[in-house]
Motif scaffolding. Structure first.
Motif, PDB file in Angstrom:
ATOM      1  N   ALA A  27       0.836  -1.210   0.000  1.00  0.00           N
ATOM      2  CA  ALA A  27       0.000   0.000   0.000  1.00  0.00           C
ATOM      3  C   ALA A  27       0.868   1.256   0.000  1.00  0.00           C
ATOM      4  CB  ALA A  27      -0.929  -0.004   1.210  1.00  0.00           C
ATOM      5  N   MET A  28       1.914   1.244   0.784  1.00  0.00           N
ATOM      6  CA  MET A  28       2.806   2.411   0.850  1.00  0.00           C
ATOM      7  C   MET A  28       3.527   2.628  -0.478  1.00  0.00           C
ATOM      8  SD  MET A  28       2.512   3.755   3.875  1.00  0.00           S
ATOM      9  CE  MET A  28       3.980   4.715   4.141  1.00  0.00           C
ATOM     10  N   THR A  29       4.109   1.573  -1.007  1.00  0.00           N
ATOM     11  CA  THR A  29       4.881   1.731  -2.242  1.00  0.00           C
ATOM     12  C   THR A  29       3.982   2.003  -3.442  1.00  0.00           C
ATOM     13  OG1 THR A  29       4.988  -0.671  -2.596  1.00  0.00           O
ATOM     14  CG2 THR A  29       6.837   0.363  -1.407  1.00  0.00           C
ATOM     15  N   SER A  30       2.747   1.561  -3.390  1.00  0.00           N
ATOM     16  CA  SER A  30       1.801   1.821  -4.478  1.00  0.00           C
ATOM     17  C   SER A  30       1.427   3.291  -4.563  1.00  0.00           C
ATOM     18  CB  SER A  30       0.528   0.994  -4.304  1.00  0.00           C
ATOM     19  OG  SER A  30       0.821  -0.370  -4.460  1.00  0.00           O
ATOM     20  N   THR A  31       1.610   4.004  -3.458  1.00  0.00           N
ATOM     21  CA  THR A  31       1.319   5.439  -3.428  1.00  0.00           C
ATOM     22  C   THR A  31       2.620   6.253  -3.375  1.00  0.00           C
ATOM     23  OG1 THR A  31       1.035   5.358  -1.017  1.00  0.00           O
ATOM     24  CG2 THR A  31      -0.950   5.124  -2.373  1.00  0.00           C
ATOM     25  N   ASN A  32       3.671   5.649  -3.924  1.00  0.00           N
ATOM     26  CA  ASN A  32       4.991   6.286  -4.039  1.00  0.00           C
ATOM     27  C   ASN A  32       5.587   6.731  -2.707  1.00  0.00           C
ATOM     28  OD1 ASN A  32       5.111   6.007  -6.878  1.00  0.00           O
ATOM     29  ND2 ASN A  32       3.727   7.750  -7.072  1.00  0.00           N
ATOM     30  N   GLN A  33       5.305   5.975  -1.657  1.00  0.00           N
ATOM     31  CA  GLN A  33       5.897   6.239  -0.349  1.00  0.00           C
ATOM     32  C   GLN A  33       6.904   5.141  -0.031  1.00  0.00           C
ATOM     33  OE1 GLN A  33       2.983   7.458   2.734  1.00  0.00           O
ATOM     34  NE2 GLN A  33       1.468   7.175   1.101  1.00  0.00           N
ATOM     35  N   ASP A  34       7.765   5.404   0.923  1.00  0.00           N
ATOM     36  CA  ASP A  34       8.742   4.418   1.358  1.00  0.00           C
ATOM     37  C   ASP A  34       8.030   3.349   2.180  1.00  0.00           C
ATOM     38  OD1 ASP A  34      10.972   2.987   2.166  1.00  0.00           O
ATOM     39  OD2 ASP A  34      11.687   4.515   3.555  1.00  0.00           O
ATOM     40  N   GLY A  35       8.214   2.096   1.796  1.00  0.00           N
ATOM     41  CA  GLY A  35       7.578   1.002   2.518  1.00  0.00           C
ATOM     42  C   GLY A  35       8.275   0.641   3.809  1.00  0.00           C
ATOM     43  N   GLY A  36       9.509   1.123   3.985  1.00  0.00           N
ATOM     44  CA  GLY A  36      10.205   0.903   5.241  1.00  0.00           C
ATOM     45  C   GLY A  36      10.970  -0.402   5.354  1.00  0.00           C
ATOM     46  N   TYR A  37      11.020  -1.198   4.319  1.00  0.00           N
ATOM     47  CA  TYR A  37      11.757  -2.462   4.370  1.00  0.00           C
ATOM     48  C   TYR A  37      13.218  -2.250   3.972  1.00  0.00           C
ATOM     49  CZ  TYR A  37       7.583  -5.532   4.550  1.00  0.00           C
ATOM     50  OH  TYR A  37       6.448  -6.191   4.900  1.00  0.00           O
ATOM     51  N   ASP A  38      14.109  -2.985   4.640  1.00  0.00           N
ATOM     52  CA  ASP A  38      15.491  -3.016   4.177  1.00  0.00           C
ATOM     53  C   ASP A  38      15.601  -4.086   3.080  1.00  0.00           C
ATOM     54  OD1 ASP A  38      15.846  -5.588   5.416  1.00  0.00           O
ATOM     55  OD2 ASP A  38      16.620  -4.663   7.245  1.00  0.00           O
ATOM     56  N   GLU A  39      16.773  -4.251   2.516  1.00  0.00           N
ATOM     57  CA  GLU A  39      16.934  -5.173   1.385  1.00  0.00           C
ATOM     58  C   GLU A  39      16.611  -6.622   1.753  1.00  0.00           C
ATOM     59  OE1 GLU A  39      17.257  -4.429  -1.884  1.00  0.00           O
ATOM     60  OE2 GLU A  39      16.988  -2.400  -1.118  1.00  0.00           O
ATOM     61  N   ASP A  40      17.007  -7.066   2.943  1.00  0.00           N
ATOM     62  CA  ASP A  40      16.690  -8.435   3.364  1.00  0.00           C
ATOM     63  C   ASP A  40      15.191  -8.637   3.530  1.00  0.00           C
ATOM     64  OD1 ASP A  40      19.286  -9.409   3.345  1.00  0.00           O
ATOM     65  OD2 ASP A  40      19.648  -8.935   5.446  1.00  0.00           O
ATOM     66  N   GLN A  41      14.501  -7.643   4.058  1.00  0.00           N
ATOM     67  CA  GLN A  41      13.052  -7.750   4.202  1.00  0.00           C
ATOM     68  C   GLN A  41      12.374  -7.796   2.834  1.00  0.00           C
ATOM     69  OE1 GLN A  41      12.836  -4.384   6.998  1.00  0.00           O
ATOM     70  NE2 GLN A  41      11.482  -5.692   8.227  1.00  0.00           N
ATOM     71  N   LYS A  42      12.873  -7.023   1.899  1.00  0.00           N
ATOM     72  CA  LYS A  42      12.314  -7.065   0.541  1.00  0.00           C
ATOM     73  C   LYS A  42      12.503  -8.443  -0.077  1.00  0.00           C
ATOM     74  CE  LYS A  42      13.078  -2.163  -0.391  1.00  0.00           C
ATOM     75  NZ  LYS A  42      13.878  -1.185  -1.159  1.00  0.00           N
ATOM     76  N   THR A  43      13.672  -9.024   0.125  1.00  0.00           N
ATOM     77  CA  THR A  43      13.935 -10.363  -0.406  1.00  0.00           C
ATOM     78  C   THR A  43      13.026 -11.389   0.264  1.00  0.00           C
ATOM     79  OG1 THR A  43      16.234  -9.735  -0.812  1.00  0.00           O
ATOM     80  CG2 THR A  43      15.736 -12.083  -0.807  1.00  0.00           C
ATOM     81  N   ALA A  44      12.837 -11.271   1.572  1.00  0.00           N
ATOM     82  CA  ALA A  44      11.969 -12.189   2.312  1.00  0.00           C
ATOM     83  C   ALA A  44      10.513 -12.041   1.893  1.00  0.00           C
ATOM     84  CB  ALA A  44      12.101 -11.947   3.817  1.00  0.00           C
ATOM     85  N   ALA A  45      10.106 -10.817   1.547  1.00  0.00           N
ATOM     86  CA  ALA A  45       8.707 -10.539   1.200  1.00  0.00           C
ATOM     87  C   ALA A  45       8.337 -11.019  -0.197  1.00  0.00           C
ATOM     88  CB  ALA A  45       8.430  -9.050   1.325  1.00  0.00           C
ATOM     89  N   ASP A  46       9.275 -11.027  -1.120  1.00  0.00           N
ATOM     90  CA  ASP A  46       8.991 -11.421  -2.503  1.00  0.00           C
ATOM     91  C   ASP A  46       9.036 -12.948  -2.619  1.00  0.00           C
ATOM     92  OD1 ASP A  46       8.572 -11.497  -5.230  1.00  0.00           O
ATOM     93  OD2 ASP A  46      10.599 -10.832  -5.743  1.00  0.00           O
ATOM     94  N   VAL A  47       8.029 -13.593  -2.043  1.00  0.00           N
ATOM     95  CA  VAL A  47       8.057 -15.055  -1.917  1.00  0.00           C
ATOM     96  C   VAL A  47       7.926 -15.794  -3.244  1.00  0.00           C
ATOM     97  CG1 VAL A  47       7.311 -15.055   0.492  1.00  0.00           C
ATOM     98  CG2 VAL A  47       5.588 -15.238  -1.320  1.00  0.00           C
TER      99      VAL A  47
END
Length: 86
Positions: A27-47
């Motif tokens: 929701a945050m990134t869809s509205t061009n805001q920072d989602g707050g995840y670091d790189e490891d969290q992004k990797t963990a989230a993209d299942v």
């Protein structure tokens, strides 16, 4: 730092909290805001490893959580679970 696929909050569990976090990030990134995840969290989230973090990933995390909560057999990892879905 390392990551566990699906465990975006790094609490050692893959559950509805992780799925909710992924939806909030989306929701945050869809509205061009920072989602707050670091790189490891992004990797963990993209299942599903498609390069996007979105509701599909959140749904997969929730489905995996339901699987782990209801299975009587040996529980497969999130990686194995996602491979089985393909």
């Amino acid at each position: 730092m390392t990551y566990t696929l699906g465990d975006v909050n790094r609490d050692g569990e893959i559950n509805a909290v992780d799925a909710s976090s992924v939806l909030a990030y989306y929701a945050m990134t869809s509205t061009n805001q920072d989602g707050g995840y670091d790189e490891d969290q992004k990797t963990a989230a993209d299942v599903n490893h498609d390069g996007d973090i979105n509701a599909v990933d959140a749904s997969s995390i929730l489905a995996y959580y339901a699987y782990t909560a209801t299975t009587k057999e040996e529980i497969m990892s999130m990686e194995e679970y996602m491979k089985k879905l393909k």
